[in-house]
Write a protein that holds these residues in place. Structure first.
Motif, PDB file in Angstrom:
ATOM      1  N   THR A 110       0.809  -1.121   0.045  1.00  0.00           N
ATOM      2  CA  THR A 110      -0.082  -0.190   0.000  1.00  0.00           C
ATOM      3  C   THR A 110       0.888   1.076   0.032  1.00  0.00           C
ATOM      4  N   PRO A 111       1.125   1.741  -1.255  1.00  0.00           N
ATOM      5  CA  PRO A 111       1.978   2.770  -1.190  1.00  0.00           C
ATOM      6  C   PRO A 111       1.498   3.991  -0.594  1.00  0.00           C
ATOM      7  N   GLU A 112       2.521   4.985  -0.114  1.00  0.00           N
ATOM      8  CA  GLU A 112       2.086   6.133   0.506  1.00  0.00           C
ATOM      9  C   GLU A 112       2.310   7.279  -0.372  1.00  0.00           C
ATOM     10  N   ILE A 113       1.308   8.184  -0.755  1.00  0.00           N
ATOM     11  CA  ILE A 113       1.587   9.455  -1.550  1.00  0.00           C
ATOM     12  C   ILE A 113       1.905  10.655  -0.945  1.00  0.00           C
ATOM     13  N   TYR A 114       2.766  11.255  -1.256  1.00  0.00           N
ATOM     14  CA  TYR A 114       3.315  12.491  -0.598  1.00  0.00           C
ATOM     15  C   TYR A 114       1.761  13.170  -0.186  1.00  0.00           C
ATOM     16  N   PRO A 115       2.004  13.441   1.295  1.00  0.00           N
ATOM     17  CA  PRO A 115       0.690  13.813   1.893  1.00  0.00           C
ATOM     18  C   PRO A 115       0.255  15.112   1.689  1.00  0.00           C
ATOM     19  N   SER A 116       1.081  16.088   1.058  1.00  0.00           N
ATOM     20  CA  SER A 116       0.664  17.385   0.886  1.00  0.00           C
ATOM     21  C   SER A 116      -0.114  17.499  -0.596  1.00  0.00           C
ATOM     22  N   ASN A 170      -4.402   4.886  -5.241  1.00  0.00           N
ATOM     23  CA  ASN A 170      -3.158   4.147  -5.766  1.00  0.00           C
ATOM     24  C   ASN A 170      -3.689   3.096  -7.048  1.00  0.00           C
ATOM     25  N   ALA A 193      -3.946   5.648  -9.970  1.00  0.00           N
ATOM     26  CA  ALA A 193      -2.529   6.082 -10.335  1.00  0.00           C
ATOM     27  C   ALA A 193      -2.149   4.850 -11.258  1.00  0.00           C
ATOM     28  N   GLU A 231      -3.231  16.402  -7.910  1.00  0.00           N
ATOM     29  CA  GLU A 231      -2.077  16.402  -8.275  1.00  0.00           C
ATOM     30  C   GLU A 231      -1.036  15.138  -8.175  1.00  0.00           C
ATOM     31  N   ALA A 232      -1.325  14.223  -7.411  1.00  0.00           N
ATOM     32  CA  ALA A 232      -0.657  13.105  -7.421  1.00  0.00           C
ATOM     33  C   ALA A 232      -0.643  12.208  -8.841  1.00  0.00           C
TER      34      ALA A 232
END
Lengths: 292, 315
Positions: B86-92, B146, B149, B97-98
């Motif tokens: 379960t990848p983490e996406i840059y939180p901001s 995810n 993505a 945007e992701a």
């Protein structure tokens, strides 16, 4: 099931070349930095340091504000290392380790992007965010300088010192990225960089000079002394340090001290060497690191 | 255009003295959904990480669409969508945007990005959250992003590592539904899972690994028939409860029926012989018994039985 031998086919999408991807990654990473809490925290720290220096100058006006050269020599030459090291730690400390620790690497590594591209993109982004802090610190000092010296021309040494500072920043970031690649836990990278660049290298430099009596050319803090050194009266432009031996009497005892002044050329070479060696070593480690 | 493909040759991975994957040779091509089954620690995630160059093989290699993952990573992953762990996406970042970043790095033309992002966010039911920060989202929501993505560039190959892991039952059902929908668009989906019902529900073929070794790779139908001595199982749904909760003896006496069990008062599991023709006959007869038959589906237990027998044989 039968094995089918397939010949490669041109991918449907044109994946950007690596240099384009570096710029794209830099842009997104920079956006991430600028929105982060750490950016705000660092901004507050740099402003606080600037405010403290402003107060000190205002209080000890006579001692520091004699000439604008002395002013910038003391405050910029003596103080810029703080924003440099702190911003390198803040932005570079977890740049690589964080990809493993926070699992954001799993998001990036599934993309058709080389690891070197990710590394370089992150490095440039960290450098730009850190450079912004260094320039903020400069802006505070320039505002003070303008107050005390009015429209007097800025000393040319300040420009040279700024360039040396930006090179030093790159070297510190190189080391930070190395430590960040070395550990999968961000905290180790943060702590090691902070300790080494705030105290460790200076301590090691003193030990080499005082005990081993050798020129500490291999220590980066020695090279960074050129940032303040350019404001001195006798600038050593060379590739070799100058040894100064001085003797003084402490009571009846004669004490001889040895000091070394790094040449500007020497400092530049050392900083470039640090940058290249540490950044490449970090890249090699990142290339070999597995996402377990 | 060549069909999408995944190939592993003698793929081996060791961690110290532990062999996580041993000589996996697998060739999958065409548009289908392949379930990659195995218990925890069997080598499923290791295989998927090797296929995406997140870890490096000790021996052997693998390719996607004919490109070696080890030597030509960019081309190998160019037409593949990947979801590992379960990848983490840059939180901001926001989902918009992701996905913009992913599309940008993958080379999706600027004019196609916005509509494409909108489509995939809609597919994973995250359109309403498109401009919220990812850092504030639940694990299930992040997993949907995810998946989006992995789909944003409309890949021919999808590599999914236990995509419903960690989700609540509703989230799991939704992910399953998303994967089922993905099958409609011509792709090769390679999905690891240890949830047998999920595999039965969405996959056409299954590969089973245990202790790092491939035990079999075949169509779901062949696997269940090959390992069940030609017998099949179906679950029968009834409109009303059985009289007294007891299975009518007449069902057990039907030709070809080997056993009948009541799963509850309104569901029966019948094991029978005779393949598809036997199943047709069975359905006809059951309807004729007027016990309120409203549905018949392949039993989820068929794969489970195979799975358990093969895994226990390896242990």
């Amino acid at each position: 099931m039968t094995a089918t031998v397939l010949s490669p086919e041109t991918p449907r999408l044109h994946v950007p070349v690596s240099s384009e991807q570096v710029l794209k990654l830099t842009r997104y990473q920079l956006r991430e930095y600028l929105r982060s809490r750490r950016f705000v925290a660092l901004l507050a720290i740099v402003l606080a340091v600037g405010a403290i220096l402003t107060a000190i100058v205002a209080h000890f006006r006579g001692g520091i504000v004699t000439t604008n050269l002395a002013f910038y020599g003391s405050l910029w030459g003596g103080g810029v290392a703080i924003p440099i090291v702190l911003s390198a730690v803040f932005f570079g400390g977890d740049a690589i380790a964080g990809e493993f620790q926070n699992k954001t690497g799993y998001f990036l590594m599934g993309l058709p992007v080389r690891r070197a591209t990710v590394y370089v993109g992150k490095f440039i982004a960290a450098y730009l965010a850190s450079a912004a802090m260094v320039l903020l610190f400069l802006a505070i000092l320039l505002a003070n300088g303008a107050y005390y010296f009015g429209s007097a021309a800025l000393p040319w040494q300040l420009a040279l010192s700024l360039l040396l500072s930006l090179l030093y920043l790159a070297a510190v970031l190189g080391a930070t990225f190395l430590f960040s690649s070395l550990f999968k836990t961000s905290a180790y990278g943060f702590v090691l960089t902070a300790i080494l660049f705030l105290f460790g290298f200076s301590l090691l430099q003193d030990v080499l000079v005082d005990l081993a009596k050798v020129e500490p050319w291999m220590i980066i803090s020695y090279a960074s002394s050129t940032i303040g050194g350019v404001f001195g009266s006798n600038i050593n432009w060379g590739l070799f340090g100058v040894k100064t031996v001085s003797t003084m009497m402490v009571g009846r005892i004669s004490v001889t001290t040895v000091s070394w002044t790094a040449g500007i050329g020497e400092g530049i070479v050392i900083m470039i060497a640090y940058l290249v060696i540490t950044a490449l070593a970090g890249l090699v480690l990142f290339e070999r690191e597995e996402f377990n | 255009m060549a069909p999408p493909s995944i190939e592993t040759t003698d793929l081996t991975k060791t961690f110290g003295s532990f062999t996580a994957l041993e000589s996996l040779s697998l060739s999958i091509s065409g548009t289908k959904c392949v379930g990659f089954l195995g218990p925890n620690g069997a080598g499923k995630t290791t295989t998927l990480k090797l296929l995406t160059d997140m870890i490096f093989p000790t021996r052997g290699g693998c390719s996607i669409n004919g490109y070696s993952v080890q030597t030509d990573r960019k081309k190998a992953l160019a037409d593949a969508g990947v979801l590992i762990e379960t990848p983490e996406i840059y939180p901001s970042l926001t989902p918009n945007e992701a996905l913009e970043m992913v599309a940008d790095l993958r080379g999706v033309p600027p004019a196609e990005r916005r509509p494409r992002i909108r489509t995939v966010l809609s597919e994973v039911k995250m359109l309403d959250w498109a401009d919220q920060k990812v850092g504030r989202m639940s694990k299930g929501m992040k997993q949907r992003i995810n998946i989006a993505a992995a789909l944003v560039h409309d890949p021919a190959v999808l590599l999914l590592d236990e995509p419903s892991t960690g989700l609540d039952p509703r989230g799991m059902a939704e992910v399953r539904s998303i994967v089922r929908d993905l099958k409609k668009s011509q792709r090769l989906i390679f999905m690891s899972s240890h949830i047998l019902s999920e595999v039965t529900d969405v996959c056409d073929e299954v590969a089973l690994v245990n202790h790092g070794k491939l035990l079999f790779y075949d169509t779901l139908e062949n696997v269940t028939s090959r390992f069940s001595d030609g017998h099949s199982s179906v679950d029968v749904s009834l409109a009303r409860p059985l009289d007294g909760g007891v299975v009518p003896p007449s069902i057990a006496a039907l030709p070809g029926v080997l056993s009948v069990n009541a799963l509850d008062t309104k569901r029966l599991r019948i094991r029978f012989s005779g393949g598809a023709a036997g199943q047709e006959k069975l359905l006809e007869t059951l309807v004729g018994l007027k016990i309120g038959v409203i549905g018949m589906a392949d039993s989820e237990s068929a794969l489970e039985e195979v799975y358990l027998s093969q895994i226990s044989r390896g242990d």
